[in-house]
Design a protein around this motif. Sequence first.
Motif, PDB file in Angstrom:
ATOM      1  N   ALA A  15       0.829  -1.211   0.000  1.00 19.13           N
ATOM      2  CA  ALA A  15       0.000   0.000   0.000  1.00 19.13           C
ATOM      3  C   ALA A  15       0.864   1.261   0.000  1.00 19.13           C
ATOM      4  O   ALA A  15       0.563   2.237  -0.695  1.00 19.13           O
ATOM      5  N   ALA A  16       1.951   1.248   0.751  1.00 16.60           N
ATOM      6  CA  ALA A  16       2.850   2.408   0.808  1.00 16.60           C
ATOM      7  C   ALA A  16       3.515   2.652  -0.540  1.00 16.60           C
ATOM      8  O   ALA A  16       3.547   3.794  -1.036  1.00 16.60           O
ATOM      9  N   LEU A  17       4.053   1.593  -1.147  1.00 17.15           N
ATOM     10  CA  LEU A  17       4.742   1.742  -2.430  1.00 17.15           C
ATOM     11  C   LEU A  17       3.783   2.212  -3.525  1.00 17.15           C
ATOM     12  O   LEU A  17       4.118   3.090  -4.328  1.00 17.15           O
ATOM     13  N   MET A  18       2.590   1.657  -3.545  1.00 17.53           N
ATOM     14  CA  MET A  18       1.597   2.054  -4.549  1.00 17.53           C
ATOM     15  C   MET A  18       1.133   3.496  -4.316  1.00 17.53           C
ATOM     16  O   MET A  18       0.866   4.229  -5.272  1.00 17.53           O
ATOM     17  N   SER A  19       1.069   3.911  -3.059  1.00 19.62           N
ATOM     18  CA  SER A  19       0.670   5.287  -2.736  1.00 19.62           C
ATOM     19  C   SER A  19       1.716   6.296  -3.195  1.00 19.62           C
ATOM     20  O   SER A  19       1.382   7.356  -3.736  1.00 19.62           O
ATOM     21  N   VAL A  20       2.984   5.991  -2.986  1.00 16.80           N
ATOM     22  CA  VAL A  20       4.054   6.888  -3.427  1.00 16.80           C
ATOM     23  C   VAL A  20       4.051   7.002  -4.950  1.00 16.80           C
ATOM     24  O   VAL A  20       4.210   8.098  -5.502  1.00 16.80           O
ATOM     25  N   SER A  21       3.840   5.881  -5.634  1.00 13.60           N
ATOM     26  CA  SER A  21       3.773   5.906  -7.095  1.00 13.60           C
ATOM     27  C   SER A  21       2.605   6.768  -7.562  1.00 13.60           C
ATOM     28  O   SER A  21       2.746   7.580  -8.484  1.00 13.60           O
ATOM     29  N   ALA A  22       1.446   6.613  -6.926  1.00 13.85           N
ATOM     30  CA  ALA A  22       0.271   7.414  -7.288  1.00 13.85           C
ATOM     31  C   ALA A  22       0.537   8.897  -7.043  1.00 13.85           C
ATOM     32  O   ALA A  22       0.184   9.751  -7.874  1.00 13.85           O
ATOM     33  N   LEU A  23       1.170   9.218  -5.932  1.00 16.92           N
ATOM     34  CA  LEU A  23       1.509  10.606  -5.613  1.00 16.92           C
ATOM     35  C   LEU A  23       2.427  11.197  -6.673  1.00 16.92           C
ATOM     36  O   LEU A  23       2.223  12.319  -7.149  1.00 16.92           O
ATOM     37  N   ALA A  24       3.432  10.431  -7.090  1.00 20.56           N
ATOM     38  CA  ALA A  24       4.359  10.898  -8.128  1.00 20.56           C
ATOM     39  C   ALA A  24       3.636  11.105  -9.451  1.00 20.56           C
ATOM     40  O   ALA A  24       3.903  12.069 -10.177  1.00 20.56           O
ATOM     41  N   LEU A  25       2.720  10.208  -9.786  1.00 21.19           N
ATOM     42  CA  LEU A  25       1.992  10.318 -11.055  1.00 21.19           C
ATOM     43  C   LEU A  25       1.034  11.500 -11.067  1.00 21.19           C
ATOM     44  O   LEU A  25       0.882  12.172 -12.087  1.00 21.19           O
ATOM     45  N   VAL A  26       0.401  11.769  -9.939  1.00 17.55           N
ATOM     46  CA  VAL A  26      -0.481  12.950  -9.854  1.00 17.55           C
ATOM     47  C   VAL A  26       0.343  14.223 -10.023  1.00 17.55           C
ATOM     48  O   VAL A  26      -0.041  15.134 -10.759  1.00 17.55           O
ATOM     49  N   ALA A  27       1.506  14.262  -9.375  1.00 21.73           N
ATOM     50  CA  ALA A  27       2.387  15.425  -9.523  1.00 21.73           C
ATOM     51  C   ALA A  27       2.853  15.555 -10.972  1.00 21.73           C
ATOM     52  O   ALA A  27       2.911  16.658 -11.525  1.00 21.73           O
ATOM     53  N   GLY A  28       3.176  14.415 -11.600  1.00 21.60           N
ATOM     54  CA  GLY A  28       3.606  14.432 -12.999  1.00 21.60           C
ATOM     55  C   GLY A  28       2.520  14.943 -13.924  1.00 21.60           C
ATOM     56  O   GLY A  28       2.779  15.726 -14.845  1.00 21.60           O
ATOM     57  N   ARG A  29       1.299  14.524 -13.712  1.00 20.51           N
ATOM     58  CA  ARG A  29       0.182  14.964 -14.552  1.00 20.51           C
ATOM     59  C   ARG A  29      -0.080  16.464 -14.333  1.00 20.51           C
ATOM     60  O   ARG A  29      -0.351  17.196 -15.273  1.00 20.51           O
ATOM     61  N   PHE A  30       0.028  16.921 -13.099  1.00 22.74           N
ATOM     62  CA  PHE A  30      -0.148  18.336 -12.780  1.00 22.74           C
ATOM     63  C   PHE A  30       0.886  19.179 -13.530  1.00 22.74           C
ATOM     64  O   PHE A  30       0.554  20.195 -14.135  1.00 22.74           O
ATOM     65  N   ILE A  31       2.130  18.723 -13.512  1.00 20.72           N
ATOM     66  CA  ILE A  31       3.201  19.433 -14.204  1.00 20.72           C
ATOM     67  C   ILE A  31       2.965  19.430 -15.711  1.00 20.72           C
ATOM     68  O   ILE A  31       3.122  20.454 -16.381  1.00 20.72           O
ATOM     69  N   ALA A  32       2.567  18.274 -16.249  1.00 18.62           N
ATOM     70  CA  ALA A  32       2.376  18.144 -17.699  1.00 18.62           C
ATOM     71  C   ALA A  32       1.282  19.066 -18.224  1.00 18.62           C
ATOM     72  O   ALA A  32       1.336  19.522 -19.367  1.00 18.62           O
ATOM     73  N   LYS A  33       0.281  19.364 -17.412  1.00 20.84           N
ATOM     74  CA  LYS A  33      -0.817  20.236 -17.849  1.00 20.84           C
ATOM     75  C   LYS A  33      -0.422  21.708 -17.833  1.00 20.84           C
ATOM     76  O   LYS A  33      -1.067  22.522 -18.465  1.00 20.84           O
ATOM     77  N   ARG A  34       0.635  22.064 -17.114  1.00 16.35           N
ATOM     78  CA  ARG A  34       0.998  23.471 -16.954  1.00 16.35           C
ATOM     79  C   ARG A  34       2.293  23.864 -17.642  1.00 16.35           C
ATOM     80  O   ARG A  34       2.631  25.032 -17.723  1.00 16.35           O
TER      81      ARG A  34
END
Length: 194
Positions: free
Chosen positions: A147-166
């Motif tokens: 759960a921890a590893l999958m959560s960190v990956s999800a957090l990184a991907l959300v940050a990546g998508r946020f950056i990609a949109k801006r």
Amino acid sequence: MHLDPLAILTAFGLIFLAELPDKTMFASLAMGTRMRPLYVWFGTSTAFVVHVAIAVGAGSLIGLLPDWIVRLISALLFAFGAFMLLRGGGDEGEDEAGGGPVTGFWPVWSTAFMAVFISEWGDLTQITTANLAATEGTWSTAIGSAAALMSVSALALVAGRFIAKRVPLKTVQRIGGLCMAGLAIWSLTEVFVG
């Protein structure tokens, strides 16, 4: 199968904090700016689940592979990722060739899976998971760690998508490529220093 909520929370907390500054988090972030984040998450999550299973089931298996080989393969994969990101994004045909995100479930899944699967061998989180499994219980540790590893990956991907949109895609690709190149150099340095 006995589940201990405190052991699950302990494993989650320790692994989450250990994985936050880890190179696989930054690799997930870079992949998430270029590829479909949900597909990347499935790939990274599958790799993390496999590593958790290996760590709790046979923690000593890590010792069978020479550390320098694992780090060298990891460096080569990160270098390949850097090459793929930096070669795209030219002015000519940007919309058609390399201008859009990489698509297709299996190509994205396999890229994300292999990047994490190779680079996590002998990682601090895998060793910590093996140690926790020995003291806190197999299933509780496995659930908390995964759960921890999958959560960190999800957090990184959300940050990546946020950056990609801006930020323009060409800039994101170059930054992602430079991050992957940095991770390749870091992994290669660990071969000789670590």
